[in-house]
Design a protein around this motif. Structure first.
Motif, PDB file in Angstrom:
ATOM      1  N   PHE A  79      61.494  21.332  -6.257  1.00 28.38           N
ATOM      2  CA  PHE A  79      60.966  22.572  -5.678  1.00 28.38           C
ATOM      3  C   PHE A  79      60.241  22.294  -4.371  1.00 28.38           C
ATOM      4  O   PHE A  79      60.320  23.068  -3.424  1.00 28.38           O
ATOM      5  N   TRP A  80      59.505  21.186  -4.336  1.00 26.64           N
ATOM      6  CA  TRP A  80      58.790  20.856  -3.098  1.00 26.64           C
ATOM      7  C   TRP A  80      59.775  20.697  -1.939  1.00 26.64           C
ATOM      8  O   TRP A  80      59.524  21.178  -0.831  1.00 26.64           O
ATOM      9  N   ARG A  81      60.916  20.056  -2.215  1.00 25.01           N
ATOM     10  CA  ARG A  81      61.911  19.927  -1.147  1.00 25.01           C
ATOM     11  C   ARG A  81      62.353  21.301  -0.650  1.00 25.01           C
ATOM     12  O   ARG A  81      62.584  21.505   0.540  1.00 25.01           O
ATOM     13  N   GLY A  82      62.462  22.254  -1.596  1.00 29.15           N
ATOM     14  CA  GLY A  82      62.970  23.567  -1.220  1.00 29.15           C
ATOM     15  C   GLY A  82      61.921  24.492  -0.627  1.00 29.15           C
ATOM     16  O   GLY A  82      62.239  25.316   0.233  1.00 29.15           O
ATOM     17  N   VAL A  83      60.678  24.393  -1.074  1.00 31.82           N
ATOM     18  CA  VAL A  83      59.693  25.415  -0.685  1.00 31.82           C
ATOM     19  C   VAL A  83      58.436  24.809  -0.073  1.00 31.82           C
ATOM     20  O   VAL A  83      57.378  25.420  -0.082  1.00 31.82           O
ATOM     21  N   ARG A  84      58.555  23.631   0.503  1.00 33.27           N
ATOM     22  CA  ARG A  84      57.338  22.970   0.974  1.00 33.27           C
ATOM     23  C   ARG A  84      56.696  23.676   2.150  1.00 33.27           C
ATOM     24  O   ARG A  84      55.566  23.369   2.514  1.00 33.27           O
ATOM     25  N   LEU A  85      57.385  24.671   2.704  1.00 34.22           N
ATOM     26  CA  LEU A  85      56.767  25.430   3.790  1.00 34.22           C
ATOM     27  C   LEU A  85      55.497  26.129   3.337  1.00 34.22           C
ATOM     28  O   LEU A  85      54.625  26.432   4.147  1.00 34.22           O
ATOM     29  N   GLU A  86      55.347  26.402   2.038  1.00 39.86           N
ATOM     30  CA  GLU A  86      54.137  27.111   1.607  1.00 39.86           C
ATOM     31  C   GLU A  86      52.982  26.152   1.332  1.00 39.86           C
ATOM     32  O   GLU A  86      51.844  26.599   1.189  1.00 39.86           O
ATOM     33  N   VAL A  87      53.258  24.856   1.204  1.00 37.95           N
ATOM     34  CA  VAL A  87      52.187  23.874   0.969  1.00 37.95           C
ATOM     35  C   VAL A  87      52.326  22.733   1.990  1.00 37.95           C
ATOM     36  O   VAL A  87      52.551  21.582   1.628  1.00 37.95           O
ATOM     37  N   PRO A  88      52.173  23.068   3.282  1.00 43.34           N
ATOM     38  CA  PRO A  88      52.501  22.075   4.320  1.00 43.34           C
ATOM     39  C   PRO A  88      51.593  20.842   4.311  1.00 43.34           C
ATOM     40  O   PRO A  88      51.939  19.834   4.926  1.00 43.34           O
ATOM     41  N   TRP A  89      50.468  20.921   3.606  1.00 45.47           N
ATOM     42  CA  TRP A  89      49.585  19.757   3.547  1.00 45.47           C
ATOM     43  C   TRP A  89      50.128  18.685   2.602  1.00 45.47           C
ATOM     44  O   TRP A  89      49.614  17.585   2.572  1.00 45.47           O
ATOM     45  N   ILE A  90      51.142  19.018   1.844  1.00 42.47           N
ATOM     46  CA  ILE A  90      51.744  18.013   0.953  1.00 42.47           C
ATOM     47  C   ILE A  90      52.870  17.327   1.715  1.00 42.47           C
ATOM     48  O   ILE A  90      53.921  17.915   1.950  1.00 42.47           O
ATOM     49  N   ASP A  91      52.618  16.094   2.126  1.00 44.27           N
ATOM     50  CA  ASP A  91      53.544  15.433   3.041  1.00 44.27           C
ATOM     51  C   ASP A  91      54.326  14.312   2.374  1.00 44.27           C
ATOM     52  O   ASP A  91      54.949  13.491   3.036  1.00 44.27           O
ATOM     53  N   ARG A  92      54.286  14.258   1.039  1.00 40.42           N
ATOM     54  CA  ARG A  92      55.154  13.300   0.345  1.00 40.42           C
ATOM     55  C   ARG A  92      55.511  13.858  -1.026  1.00 40.42           C
ATOM     56  O   ARG A  92      54.941  14.861  -1.466  1.00 40.42           O
TER      57      ARG A  92
END
Lengths: 351, 373
Positions: free
Chosen positions: A256-269
């Protein structure tokens, strides 16, 4: 099969407050009188009914070792030669709605643990019971207890009113990081709302099963809100809710992070990497099938062997006799789980 | 098929090029072009009600999703009809051209979402829109493309109204399943939902539990999360776990021994660990669960099928191959989730190392065994 437990660090042992009077001794006169005037009985949740088989092993029902430091020491620590036991008192402070009362009861529980348990056996360590109904009061209680280095962790209950990643909790994590205290998240609920996202289940067994679902939510929240970005020294220990659910959940979280990481941009890995570095799990109840051939394949799904911490869950009934870990766990991993991983997780266990 | 998949022992190489596998898809989402599509099927009273008061569910939002998705309508960007005629999933012609034909779908099971009447606070109003949704599926989809099968969409918070709807249309071959959402007001094994299961079993229709829904409770046992990633990754798979736990522990499969259940769009990696956990708990709590005559794992193995989308993607594909085996290759159903953003392609979604026989079971044979064809 090796059954040597010498020096093991048991990361989940439950002392039980015998009754309200045990706590009144550690309250100021206002709260002690309040208990009497208002007729306050003990705060217990439905999570651990006293006579339910999971709450107290049948062979311990008569002696009730969880109400006494000496009896627990002899039934658990002496018997197996454990080096330390971390006490997680489940007295239901988290259920209380009134934040003033919660703070008073949390302080009383912590002082009860300190005097009735920590002072009576040098092998005991304990979690600070935290009245996080109020962030300010939670921080104050941590500051009050932290100078005593026998407190090694701050304790939360999985079924929180709001997920633990929310920024309202962050001052608590700042205090924990400052003092070298992991946060421990234990099975159970404040019961401020239903234990599942689809309401209240009928049976106790479903309620108990649901704790691992609340743990999913806490892992997702701690990761997504960026708690470990903000507090890189913080660790979280998931206590008494199984182990095997984590890996498949991390597959989903990372996907999910790969798909929707635009909403949690502080997560960089990858979330799985963050979890590998910051989250640990206690072993009891170990939710693996009886087929020993599957154990290795199941544990291989975990991001790291550093994540597992030994626990007996004493005196809850998670195992029979001395079978506290699977017999076919290889010796190197067994040593890590029993001793090395707990030491690496709990900074305050350092000799 | 993945190119590096070795031939299975039971696969005989053929000199003739074989026909491409016919696909059974357990999760396709048809959409209305606009709400007016349902108007012909709704009594005037309830249509007027919708126009006056709107749709009111247990999350308070009258318009957008409480957790906005990462794409408009959570859909593939290429799934919007080019002529601007409607929403993704609303054009049969585009669905055929873009997915059903090239993928070789032989049987596609529909799962309508949105304002279908499910989860409405006013259950009589909800029942009216469920009926309309079911009529619309026949008129706009199954009568026009015989590869498609409809879902009996039921207002599950009113089990008796739900059972009546199953009685009304359940005998028609257009319908392949009874459709509920996983987030319900009470856990779905609760006895108050049992009339639904009685009717489904009587019509030999599997019960599909698709993720989403508005329960009125925080979406997790730890409260309301902030982000869609939390709802999507954790909220949905845990709501599916709650359904499985509840159905098993409440004794639904003792009461309805022929009931088939399909869990849809919650992933599947969690099912083996949940099964192991429930078995352990059952072992210690047989006195409380004396209405169960078998271990949870046995009920799950016999009664529950699970769809594959969104495909689990561990870094080590052997972990996925293990998990597929633990779930059981005969219990997995391919699902595409067309036209949503995390669509799975039946020929690309599976890991290298899965055998052609396993792939065929998951993508075709299992579905033909589950759905009443």
């Amino acid at each position: 099969m090796t059954t040597d437990w010498t020096g093991a660090i048991d990361c989940d042992v439950h002392p039980r407050v015998p009754d309200i009077n045990a706590l009144r001794r550690y309250m100021d006169s206002y709260w002690s009188e309040t208990v009497e005037v208002r007729g306050i009985d003990s705060f217990e949740t439905i999570a651990y009914p006293r006579r339910a088989p999971m709450t107290l092993r049948a062979d311990l029902a008569a002696s009730k070792p969880d109400e006494d430091a000496g009896r627990t020491a002899s039934a658990l620590l002496d018997r197996h030669g454990f080096g330390h036991a971390i006490l997680n008192c489940l007295y239901a402070v988290q259920m209380i709605r009134d934040e003033h009362m919660a703070a008073a009861f949390a302080a009383a529980v912590n002082d009860w643990v300190r005097h009735e348990w920590l002072d009576r056996d040098p092998r005991y360590r304990a979690s600070i019971v935290v009245p996080y109904q109020s962030t300010e009061r939670a921080v104050a209680e941590i500051e009050r207890c932290a100078p005593d280095r026998r407190f090694v962790q701050a304790l939360f209950i999985a079924g929180t009113e709001e997920p633990l990643g929310k920024s309202r909790y962050w001052p608590i994590y700042a205090a924990c990081e400052r003092h070298g205290l992991p946060i421990g998240i234990h099975a159970g609920s404040s019961y401020h709302h239903a234990v599942t996202g689809s309401g209240w289940p009928t049976y106790w067994a479903e309620d108990y099963a649901a704790s691992s679902l609340a743990m999913h939510a806490q892992v997702g929240s701690l990761v997504a809100e960026g708690v470990f970005v903000k507090y890189p020294g913080l660790k979280a220990v998931l206590i008494e809710s199984g182990v095997t659910w984590l890996a498949p959940y991390l597959w989903r979280l990372s996907k999910f992070w790969r798909g929707v990481r635009l909403e949690v941009p502080w997560i960089d890995r990858l979330p799985s990497e963050i979890v590998r570095d910051h989250i640990r799990l206690t072993t009891a109840p170990l939710d693996v099938p009886d087929d020993p051939a599957m154990l290795e394949r199941i544990l291989d799904q975990l991001p790291s062997e550093d994540m597992l911490l030994f626990s007996s869950d004493f005196p809850h009934w998670q195992h029979d006799g001395d079978a506290m870990l699977p017999a076919n766990l290889n010796d190197a991993l067994r040593r890590k789980v029993l001793i090395d991983n707990p030491r690496a997780t709990y900074a305050r266990l350092a000799p | 098929m993945p190119l590096d998949a070795p031939p299975a022992a039971d696969e005989k190489p053929s000199a003739e090029p074989t026909n491409r596998l016919a696909i059974v898809d357990s999760d396709i989402h048809p959409a209305v072009k606009s709400m007016a599509c349902l108007k012909p099927f709704v009594e005037k009273k309830w249509w007027d009600h919708a126009m006056t008061y709107g749709f009111r569910r247990r999350h308070g939002s009258a318009t957008v999703e409480p957790y906005p998705k990462s794409a408009p309508l959570a859909s593939r960007r290429d799934a919007w009809p080019e002529d601007g005629s409607g929403r993704p999933g609303s054009s049969l012609e585009l669905m055929q051209r873009q997915y059903l034909d090239p993928a070789g779908v032989e049987l596609g099971v529909l799962g309508p979402l949105g304002n279908t009447g499910q989860g409405e606070l006013n259950t009589a109003f909800g029942a009216a829109f469920c009926r309309a949704t079911n009529e619309w599926q026949r008129e706009a989809w199954t009568s026009k493309d015989r590869r498609l099968r409809a879902a009996v969409v039921v207002p599950y918070e009113d089990a008796y109204a739900s059972a009546r709807e199953i009685e009304r249309v359940g005998h028609m071959k257009d319908y392949a399943q009874v459709f509920c959402l996983t987030r319900s007001a009470d856990p779905l094994g609760n006895r108050r939902y049992w009339p639904i299961y009685a009717a489904a079993q009587a019509h030999n229709l599997p019960m599909a539990f698709h993720v989403f829904g508005t329960s009125g409770h925080p979406v997790t046992g730890a409260g309301w999360p902030s982000y869609y990633i939390e709802e999507g990754a954790g909220g949905h798979s845990t709501s599916a776990q709650t359904v499985v736990t509840s159905l098993v522990m409440e004794g639904v499969f003792e009461e309805f021994p022929k009931l088939k259940v399909v869990i849809v769009e919650g992933g599947f990696g969690w099912l083996p660990p949940l099964t192991w956990r429930l078995d352990k708990i059952f072992e210690k709590n047989r006195d409380e669960l004396s209405h169960l005559r078998r271990k949870p794992s046995e009920y799950i193995r016999e009664h529950i099928w699970i769809s594959t989308q969104p495909m689990e993607e561990p870094e080590n594909r052997h972990h996925l191959l293990d998990t597929l085996q633990w779930v059981g290759h005969d219990r997995l159903l391919f699902a595409s989730d067309y036209p949503h953003w995390d669509f799975d392609d039946p020929f690309r979604a599976f890991p290298a190392g899965i055998t052609p026989a396993q792939h065929r079971a998951i993508c075709a044979e299992n579905g033909l065994n589950v759905y009443r064809i």
